[in-house]
Design a protein around this motif. Structure first.
Motif, PDB file in Angstrom:
ATOM      1  N   VAL A  34     -13.656  27.895 -18.310  1.00 26.69           N
ATOM      2  CA  VAL A  34     -14.758  28.448 -19.105  1.00 26.69           C
ATOM      3  C   VAL A  34     -16.107  28.027 -18.525  1.00 26.69           C
ATOM      4  O   VAL A  34     -17.050  28.830 -18.487  1.00 26.69           O
ATOM      5  CB  VAL A  34     -14.612  28.026 -20.586  1.00 26.69           C
ATOM      6  CG1 VAL A  34     -15.837  28.398 -21.393  1.00 26.69           C
ATOM      7  CG2 VAL A  34     -13.363  28.651 -21.191  1.00 26.69           C
ATOM      8  N   LEU A  35     -16.214  26.792 -18.070  1.00 33.66           N
ATOM      9  CA  LEU A  35     -17.464  26.315 -17.468  1.00 33.66           C
ATOM     10  C   LEU A  35     -17.861  27.151 -16.260  1.00 33.66           C
ATOM     11  O   LEU A  35     -19.054  27.381 -16.019  1.00 33.66           O
ATOM     12  CB  LEU A  35     -17.327  24.845 -17.050  1.00 33.66           C
ATOM     13  CG  LEU A  35     -17.398  23.826 -18.185  1.00 33.66           C
ATOM     14  CD1 LEU A  35     -16.873  22.471 -17.716  1.00 33.66           C
ATOM     15  CD2 LEU A  35     -18.819  23.691 -18.697  1.00 33.66           C
ATOM     16  N   GLU A  44     -23.622  28.664 -25.133  1.00 36.68           N
ATOM     17  CA  GLU A  44     -24.197  28.216 -26.407  1.00 36.68           C
ATOM     18  C   GLU A  44     -24.183  29.348 -27.422  1.00 36.68           C
ATOM     19  O   GLU A  44     -23.811  29.155 -28.581  1.00 36.68           O
ATOM     20  CB  GLU A  44     -25.625  27.712 -26.207  1.00 36.68           C
ATOM     21  CG  GLU A  44     -25.722  26.411 -25.449  1.00 36.68           C
ATOM     22  CD  GLU A  44     -27.163  26.022 -25.139  1.00 36.68           C
ATOM     23  OE1 GLU A  44     -28.091  26.611 -25.742  1.00 36.68           O
ATOM     24  OE2 GLU A  44     -27.347  25.138 -24.312  1.00 36.68           O
ATOM     25  N   ASN A  45     -24.573  30.528 -26.999  1.00 41.71           N
ATOM     26  CA  ASN A  45     -24.586  31.687 -27.903  1.00 41.71           C
ATOM     27  C   ASN A  45     -23.179  32.053 -28.360  1.00 41.71           C
ATOM     28  O   ASN A  45     -22.955  32.340 -29.536  1.00 41.71           O
ATOM     29  CB  ASN A  45     -25.249  32.885 -27.226  1.00 41.71           C
ATOM     30  CG  ASN A  45     -26.733  32.700 -27.046  1.00 41.71           C
ATOM     31  OD1 ASN A  45     -27.375  31.932 -27.759  1.00 41.71           O
ATOM     32  ND2 ASN A  45     -27.296  33.379 -26.066  1.00 41.71           N
ATOM     33  N   ILE A  50     -18.849  31.939 -32.563  1.00 41.05           N
ATOM     34  CA  ILE A  50     -17.526  31.499 -32.999  1.00 41.05           C
ATOM     35  C   ILE A  50     -17.634  30.614 -34.245  1.00 41.05           C
ATOM     36  O   ILE A  50     -16.915  30.819 -35.229  1.00 41.05           O
ATOM     37  CB  ILE A  50     -16.800  30.753 -31.867  1.00 41.05           C
ATOM     38  CG1 ILE A  50     -16.474  31.734 -30.718  1.00 41.05           C
ATOM     39  CG2 ILE A  50     -15.538  30.068 -32.378  1.00 41.05           C
ATOM     40  CD1 ILE A  50     -16.062  31.059 -29.431  1.00 41.05           C
ATOM     41  N   LEU A  51     -18.533  29.659 -34.218  1.00 39.10           N
ATOM     42  CA  LEU A  51     -18.650  28.712 -35.323  1.00 39.10           C
ATOM     43  C   LEU A  51     -19.207  29.329 -36.599  1.00 39.10           C
ATOM     44  O   LEU A  51     -18.804  28.968 -37.706  1.00 39.10           O
ATOM     45  CB  LEU A  51     -19.536  27.520 -34.921  1.00 39.10           C
ATOM     46  CG  LEU A  51     -18.928  26.558 -33.925  1.00 39.10           C
ATOM     47  CD1 LEU A  51     -19.980  25.543 -33.484  1.00 39.10           C
ATOM     48  CD2 LEU A  51     -17.725  25.844 -34.528  1.00 39.10           C
ATOM     49  N   TYR A  52     -20.137  30.246 -36.439  1.00 38.47           N
ATOM     50  CA  TYR A  52     -20.837  30.775 -37.606  1.00 38.47           C
ATOM     51  C   TYR A  52     -20.421  32.185 -37.972  1.00 38.47           C
ATOM     52  O   TYR A  52     -21.052  32.843 -38.798  1.00 38.47           O
ATOM     53  CB  TYR A  52     -22.348  30.684 -37.396  1.00 38.47           C
ATOM     54  CG  TYR A  52     -22.763  29.263 -37.111  1.00 38.47           C
ATOM     55  CD1 TYR A  52     -22.608  28.273 -38.073  1.00 38.47           C
ATOM     56  CD2 TYR A  52     -23.277  28.906 -35.877  1.00 38.47           C
ATOM     57  CE1 TYR A  52     -22.967  26.952 -37.817  1.00 38.47           C
ATOM     58  CE2 TYR A  52     -23.640  27.588 -35.608  1.00 38.47           C
ATOM     59  CZ  TYR A  52     -23.482  26.626 -36.587  1.00 38.47           C
ATOM     60  OH  TYR A  52     -23.818  25.317 -36.322  1.00 38.47           O
ATOM     61  N   GLY A  53     -19.350  32.676 -37.338  1.00 40.13           N
ATOM     62  CA  GLY A  53     -18.787  33.963 -37.707  1.00 40.13           C
ATOM     63  C   GLY A  53     -19.605  35.176 -37.339  1.00 40.13           C
ATOM     64  O   GLY A  53     -19.442  36.226 -37.935  1.00 40.13           O
ATOM     65  N   ASP A  54     -20.468  35.043 -36.347  1.00 37.11           N
ATOM     66  CA  ASP A  54     -21.294  36.177 -35.924  1.00 37.11           C
ATOM     67  C   ASP A  54     -20.633  37.015 -34.851  1.00 37.11           C
ATOM     68  O   ASP A  54     -21.287  37.774 -34.176  1.00 37.11           O
ATOM     69  CB  ASP A  54     -22.655  35.675 -35.406  1.00 37.11           C
ATOM     70  CG  ASP A  54     -23.463  34.968 -36.475  1.00 37.11           C
ATOM     71  OD1 ASP A  54     -23.240  35.260 -37.670  1.00 37.11           O
ATOM     72  OD2 ASP A  54     -24.308  34.147 -36.113  1.00 37.11           O
TER      73      ASP A  54
END
Length: 55
Positions: A34-35, A44-45, A50-54
């Motif tokens: 992935v890196l 980051e985006n 993923i974390l905030y469901g966007d």
């Protein structure tokens, strides 16, 4: 933070969470893939999505 720092912190966190050696190795290998694929800002985006469901 550079790649080796990221991998080191992730390895430590996974060990502290009780992950097995095999699981840690699998994740760190995936992180290396992935890196190479995502520039820092794109990663980051994507992580925010993923974390905030966007996504």
């Amino acid at each position: 933070m550079d790649k080796s720092d990221s991998l080191a912190y992730t390895t430590i966190a996974m060990q502290e969470l009780g992950y097995r050696q095999e699981e840690i190795e699998k994740l760190t290998n995936k992180m290396l893939e992935v890196l190479e694929r995502y520039p820092e800002k794109d990663a980051e985006n994507k992580a925010d999505d993923i974390l905030y469901g966007d996504h």
